[in-house]
Design a protein around this motif. Structure first.
Motif, PDB file in Angstrom:
ATOM      1  N   UNK A  73       0.829  -1.195   0.000  1.00  0.00           N
ATOM      2  CA  UNK A  73       0.000   0.000   0.000  1.00  0.00           C
ATOM      3  C   UNK A  73       0.869   1.253   0.000  1.00  0.00           C
ATOM      4  N   UNK A  74       0.478   2.216  -0.818  1.00  0.00           N
ATOM      5  CA  UNK A  74       1.162   3.516  -0.956  1.00  0.00           C
ATOM      6  C   UNK A  74       2.446   3.446  -1.778  1.00  0.00           C
ATOM      7  N   UNK A  75       2.876   2.269  -2.222  1.00  0.00           N
ATOM      8  CA  UNK A  75       4.052   2.189  -3.090  1.00  0.00           C
ATOM      9  C   UNK A  75       3.670   2.614  -4.508  1.00  0.00           C
ATOM     10  N   UNK A  76       4.625   3.184  -5.223  1.00  0.00           N
ATOM     11  CA  UNK A  76       4.397   3.635  -6.598  1.00  0.00           C
ATOM     12  C   UNK A  76       4.887   2.612  -7.629  1.00  0.00           C
ATOM     13  N   UNK A  77       6.029   2.005  -7.342  1.00  0.00           N
ATOM     14  CA  UNK A  77       6.632   1.053  -8.268  1.00  0.00           C
ATOM     15  C   UNK A  77       7.187  -0.138  -7.509  1.00  0.00           C
ATOM     16  N   UNK A  93       2.033 -10.027 -10.514  1.00  0.00           N
ATOM     17  CA  UNK A  93       1.347  -9.001 -11.292  1.00  0.00           C
ATOM     18  C   UNK A  93      -0.040  -8.701 -10.768  1.00  0.00           C
ATOM     19  N   UNK A  94      -0.777  -9.725 -10.370  1.00  0.00           N
ATOM     20  CA  UNK A  94      -2.137  -9.514  -9.861  1.00  0.00           C
ATOM     21  C   UNK A  94      -2.140  -8.704  -8.582  1.00  0.00           C
ATOM     22  N   UNK A  95      -1.154  -8.948  -7.723  1.00  0.00           N
ATOM     23  CA  UNK A  95      -1.046  -8.169  -6.483  1.00  0.00           C
ATOM     24  C   UNK A  95      -0.766  -6.704  -6.811  1.00  0.00           C
ATOM     25  N   UNK A  96       0.157  -6.472  -7.757  1.00  0.00           N
ATOM     26  CA  UNK A  96       0.509  -5.093  -8.116  1.00  0.00           C
ATOM     27  C   UNK A  96      -0.664  -4.376  -8.779  1.00  0.00           C
ATOM     28  N   UNK A  97      -1.368  -5.051  -9.710  1.00  0.00           N
ATOM     29  CA  UNK A  97      -2.491  -4.413 -10.398  1.00  0.00           C
ATOM     30  C   UNK A  97      -3.582  -4.021  -9.411  1.00  0.00           C
ATOM     31  N   UNK A  98      -3.879  -4.936  -8.491  1.00  0.00           N
ATOM     32  CA  UNK A  98      -4.979  -4.704  -7.553  1.00  0.00           C
ATOM     33  C   UNK A  98      -4.744  -3.471  -6.695  1.00  0.00           C
ATOM     34  N   UNK A  99      -3.470  -3.096  -6.526  1.00  0.00           N
ATOM     35  CA  UNK A  99      -3.159  -1.956  -5.647  1.00  0.00           C
ATOM     36  C   UNK A  99      -2.559  -0.780  -6.392  1.00  0.00           C
ATOM     37  N   UNK A 106       0.262  -3.123 -19.965  1.00  0.00           N
ATOM     38  CA  UNK A 106      -0.120  -1.740 -19.682  1.00  0.00           C
ATOM     39  C   UNK A 106       0.434  -1.223 -18.364  1.00  0.00           C
ATOM     40  N   UNK A 107       0.904  -2.131 -17.518  1.00  0.00           N
ATOM     41  CA  UNK A 107       1.352  -1.733 -16.173  1.00  0.00           C
ATOM     42  C   UNK A 107       2.868  -1.854 -15.999  1.00  0.00           C
TER      43      UNK A 107
END
Length: 388
Positions: free
Chosen positions: A160-164, A187-193, A225-226
């Motif tokens: 949470x609150x991370x940008x990259x 990837x799913x964890x990163x996309x969701x947040x 896209x991410x």
């Protein structure tokens, strides 16, 4: 073999950082250098020939990258890794680490959080800290002795609150070639947040049998896209000193922002030799690379067998990719600085100390095996003398 990898080449008189900067890094040049990640082999003859033609032309003015330059990179990604990339989404960078720094500067702001998965390539730490961003550590999990996996639960607790998140794929230094299911879960964890991924894939061509590199952005539209992906021919073909890499962006807007940043510091052009070397590498270098991978794997197998028979207290697991091997000295229970001191003062070897890759690297040393076999033999005898 058609290509010669066993030949010792004297690099000391040719401005080699690997051979001549040990005094600054280790306090002495009287060491066998197994640290910086470049090779002690001549590059592919086809690359040398392309550079000779440019040299003989004799005019070294500013160069222009044609569409063909980017097409060679796209064709390589398609043939080698099965990923279709449009030339419209690719741009030049003088190197992967400079690209990481520019991406952080342009797409985040001071104080933003960026996740890395330690133990990991130490310039990741530097580009975050030196740009006044905050490091968030998501350490890899050692599930078996010397075998690492991503710690998804820890990531979820910190994301949470991370940008990259900067992904090392394949991973340096632990040698993992991440599998498709591992990357999809990440990837799913990163996309969701809403966390974007920078995927450093500079070692993507250095993959050993029974393993396959999966470009993170190739796993589907939402991944593409991410993700910003960093590639280069430099590790693959031992042309790191020519400074050539290319970055795949998810859209033209992000690519334009990056190119404008390069333009502001006037780093937007190749030099004449990096341009022709890159094209020759991707168009003609594959046979050389295929033989190189055989030789590297034989070096690794030889080293592992020797250690097992003669210095079994050192633990080593065969990497799935890269020409870097993560040596585990934890059974010796040395103090934090003692292991590095013994390497320099007694074994007379320059390794990358595990602590450079984060606290999780304590008790480890990273060896670069991209060298003639006789150098590996010398190192192993020195290790045996000191540690047996």
């Amino acid at each position: 073999m058609k290509y010669e990898f066993d030949k010792l080449i004297d690099r000391k008189e040719h401005h080699s950082a690997k051979w001549n900067e040990m005094g600054n890094k280790f306090g002495t040049n009287d060491l066998i250098p197994m640290w910086i990640a470049d090779m002690d082999f001549k590059t592919a003859p086809e690359i040398i020939e392309a550079m000779k033609e440019k040299l003989e032309h004799g005019v070294f003015g500013y160069v222009n990258r044609t569409d063909e330059y980017y097409k060679t990179a796209c064709n390589w990604l398609k043939k080698r890794h099965g990923w279709d990339v449009s030339t419209e989404n690719i741009t030049y960078s003088p190197g992967v680490v400079p690209a990481l720094s520019i991406i952080i500067q342009e797409f985040t702001k001071p104080g933003d959080k960026i996740i890395i998965q330690s133990p990991v390539y130490y310039p990741f730490f530097n580009v975050i800290e030196e740009n006044n961003r905050e490091i968030v550590l998501n350490p890899l999990k050692e599930t078996e002795r010397g075998y690492y996996e991503m710690d998804y639960e820890d990531l979820i607790s910190k994301i949470d609150d991370a940008k990259f998140l900067i992904l090392c794929n394949p991973h340096n230094p632990v040698g993992r070639v991440w599998k498709k299911q591992e990357l999809k879960k990440l990837g799913k964890i990163c996309f969701a947040r809403g966390v974007k991924v920078i995927s450093d894939e500079i070692h993507s061509d250095l993959i050993f049998k029974e393993n396959k590199h999966v470009p993170f952005a190739s796993l589907g539209k939402e991944f593409e896209e991410n993700t910003i992906t960093c590639f280069a021919p430099t590790k693959t073909f031992n042309i790191a000193g020519l400074y050539s890499s290319f970055i795949v962006f998810p859209n033209s807007k992000d690519k334009d922002i990056f190119e404008e940043a390069l333009g502001r510091i006037d780093l937007k052009r190749n030099n004449p030799f990096s341009l022709v070397a890159t094209m020759a590498a991707y168009e003609k270098g594959e046979p050389w690379l295929d033989e190189l991978l055989v030789y590297l794997e034989e070096n690794i197998d030889y080293m592992i067998e020797y250690i097992k028979e003669n210095i079994p207290k050192i633990k080593v697991r065969k990497p799935e990719g890269t020409y870097l091997v993560w040596l585990d000295f934890r059974d010796y229970a040395f103090s934090k600085d003692e292991l590095g001191r013994k390497m320099i003062e007694e074994a007379k070897i320059a390794f990358d100390d595990g602590l450079w890759f984060g606290n999780e690297g304590e008790g480890f040393q990273r060896i670069n095996v991209a060298c003639p076999r006789v150098m590996i033999e010398d190192v192993l005898k020195r290790l045996e003398t000191v540690f047996k």
